[in-house]
Design an enzyme around this catalytic site. Structure first.
Site, PDB file in Angstrom:
ATOM      1  N   TYR A 263       0.852  -1.195   0.000  1.00  0.00           N
ATOM      2  CA  TYR A 263       0.000   0.000   0.000  1.00  0.00           C
ATOM      3  C   TYR A 263       0.884   1.240   0.000  1.00  0.00           C
ATOM      4  CZ  TYR A 263      -3.568   3.411   1.293  1.00  0.00           C
ATOM      5  OH  TYR A 263      -4.417   4.493   1.309  1.00  0.00           O
TER       6      TYR A 263
ATOM      7  N   ASP B 174       9.247   2.632   0.591  1.00  0.00           N
ATOM      8  CA  ASP B 174       8.122   3.252   1.278  1.00  0.00           C
ATOM      9  C   ASP B 174       8.282   2.950   2.763  1.00  0.00           C
ATOM     10  OD1 ASP B 174       5.778   4.018   2.447  1.00  0.00           O
ATOM     11  OD2 ASP B 174       4.498   3.313   0.807  1.00  0.00           O
TER      12      ASP B 174
ATOM     13  N   LYS C 245       3.453   9.307   8.700  1.00  0.00           N
ATOM     14  CA  LYS C 245       2.993   8.824  10.005  1.00  0.00           C
ATOM     15  C   LYS C 245       3.822   9.396  11.178  1.00  0.00           C
ATOM     16  CE  LYS C 245       0.116   5.382   8.109  1.00  0.00           C
ATOM     17  NZ  LYS C 245       0.283   4.531   6.953  1.00  0.00           N
TER      18      LYS C 245
HETATM   19  C1  LIG Z   1      -0.284   4.947   5.455  1.00  0.00           C
HETATM   20  C2  LIG Z   1       0.601   4.576   4.344  1.00  0.00           C
HETATM   21  C3  LIG Z   1       0.713   5.358   3.179  1.00  0.00           C
HETATM   22  C4  LIG Z   1      -0.204   6.514   2.894  1.00  0.00           C
HETATM   23  O1  LIG Z   1      -0.056   7.538   3.807  1.00  0.00           O
HETATM   24  P1  LIG Z   1      -1.284   8.573   4.003  1.00  0.00           P
HETATM   25  O2  LIG Z   1      -0.695   9.613   4.893  1.00  0.00           O
HETATM   26  O3  LIG Z   1      -2.389   7.789   4.642  1.00  0.00           O
HETATM   27  O4  LIG Z   1      -1.648   9.089   2.658  1.00  0.00           O
HETATM   28  C5  LIG Z   1       1.680   5.024   2.246  1.00  0.00           C
HETATM   29  N1  LIG Z   1       2.474   3.968   2.430  1.00  0.00           N
HETATM   30  C6  LIG Z   1       2.389   3.175   3.525  1.00  0.00           C
HETATM   31  C7  LIG Z   1       3.323   2.034   3.674  1.00  0.00           C
HETATM   32  C8  LIG Z   1       1.422   3.442   4.496  1.00  0.00           C
HETATM   33  O5  LIG Z   1       1.315   2.626   5.547  1.00  0.00           O
END
Ligand SMILES: *Cc1c(COP(=O)(O)O)cnc(C)c1O
Length: 355
Positions: free
Chosen positions: A72, A167, A195
């Site tokens: 994701y 990521d 985050k």
């Molecule tokens: C939460 C998340 C995102 C997206 O971040 P948002 O601030 O919710 O747009 C992207 N990559 C990973 C791995 C995530 O857990």
């Protein structure tokens, strides 16, 4: 941290220019995150992923992006192919509203399958702008990337002039101050953060090699901007959080808490004859309702989600609120690690034995 937000709120919540705090936060990120030579603040992980992919396409002159099943990277249209997180929970392949042509340039490969990646690159490596990967997958439940898999991605991308994008929106400042890159000893070309670095306020970042980042506007031609990027409230919260983490890194305490929870789950499952496999990296963990180790998305989807839901409800009835989906990570926090682990373990024991 609340104090930092309050005092910044009194001094102003938004200005039409960068602030000193933005620079300070950027310097802290560059200091701790491997490979981060220059960094730009944005408002969400979604934006960080979109921007890094745009930069990768511009820098390489190629269009294809590789991601992995169950990975994701926020909700940009073209990255919603076979995505984890809420998309996995809902069991939809992408999302209604995303035309197929939008994901046509997104190649989706299985996670933790270095051979499949090698085959793909042998054939199409020259078309690939970037490989986007969660070094520890956190959105199909916790599935750590194997060192062989991540090492092979680093090798294949270097060999074919493709950019490797980590990521680390979850793993950054969660697995350690140096994130997953520090844990694995592998450095990406570009890194996404989010985050934790905003301390609970909307803030994320992307960065990496300076020669790449200099291609972003206004220095270079690749456009990306944001009215609220580097917002003073968010940077105040982020700075306070990162200073706290750097002053007294909590990672050994957090990881020990998660290890204790894992051990409690494994012991209860073994004595109750319940098939559970715990996926864990540092203070991230997921109990998979499965008799065999989960290494990729199809194995995660093969778990007994109904059994997980039953466990969730038994825990909730006993006063413990864990993620309601089999495909989310459990995170251990400081207050949990310092005061509630024993109690949590005993309630887990009762809940699992009731399975
Ligand atoms: C939460 C998340 C995102 C997206 O971040 P948002 O601030 O919710 O747009 C992207 N990559 C990973 C791995 C995530 O857990």
């Amino acid at each position: 941290m609340v104090g930092a937000i309050q005092s910044q709120a009194a001094r102003g919540t938004s200005f039409g220019a960068p602030t000193e705090a933005e620079t300070e936060l950027a310097e802290l990120l560059v200091e701790h995150v491997p490979g981060l030579q220059m960094v730009r603040l944005v408002n969400s992980g979604t934006e960080a992923a979109m921007s890094a992919v745009r930069l990768a396409r511009a820098a390489t002159g190629r269009d294809v992006v590789v991601k992995f099943e169950g990975g994701y990277h926020g909700h940009a249209d073209h990255l919603l192919a076979s995505a984890g997180s809420g998309v996995a929970t809902l069991g939809v392949p992408g999302s209604p509203g995303v035309p197929e042509v939008f994901t046509a340039l997104t190649a989706v490969l299985p996670y933790n399958a270095p051979d499949v990646a090698a085959e793909f690159f042998a054939e199409r490596g020259g078309e690939v702008a970037a490989v986007l990967v969660e070094p520890v997958a956190g959105n199909m439940g916790v599935v750590p990337g194997t060192p062989e898999f991540l090492g092979e991605l680093r090798r294949l991308t270097t060999e074919s002039g493709t950019l490797l994008i980590f990521d680390e929106v979850i793993t950054g400042f969660r697995l350690g101050l140096a994130g997953a890159a520090g844990t694995y000893g592998i450095t990406a070309d570009l890194t996404l953060l989010g985050k934790i670095i905003g301390g609970g306020l909307p803030l994320a970042a992307y960065g990496g090699r300076a020669d790449l980042m200099r291609q972003m506007a206004p220095e270079g031609p690749v456009y990306q901007a944001g009215t609220l990027s580097g917002n003073p409230l968010a940077t105040a919260a982020g700075l306070a959080t990162l200073h706290t983490l750097a002053a007294d890194p909590p990672y050994q305490r957090l990881d020990a808490g998660a290890a204790a929870i894992e051990a409690a789950i494994v012991a209860a499952a073994a004595s109750a004859g319940v098939p559970v496999q715990v996926g864990r990296a540092g203070s991230m963990l997921t109990p998979f309702m499965s008799a065999t180790v989960v290494k990729d998305y199809s194995e995660a989807r093969g778990c007994d989600s109904t059994m997980y839901a039953a466990l969730f409800h038994r825990l909730l009835d006993s006063g413990v609120y864990v993620p309601p989906s089999q495909f989310e990570s459990w995170f251990v926090s400081e207050p949990l690690a310092s005061t509630h682990v024993d109690e949590l373990c005993s309630r887990l024991d009762v809940a699992i034995r009731g399975q």
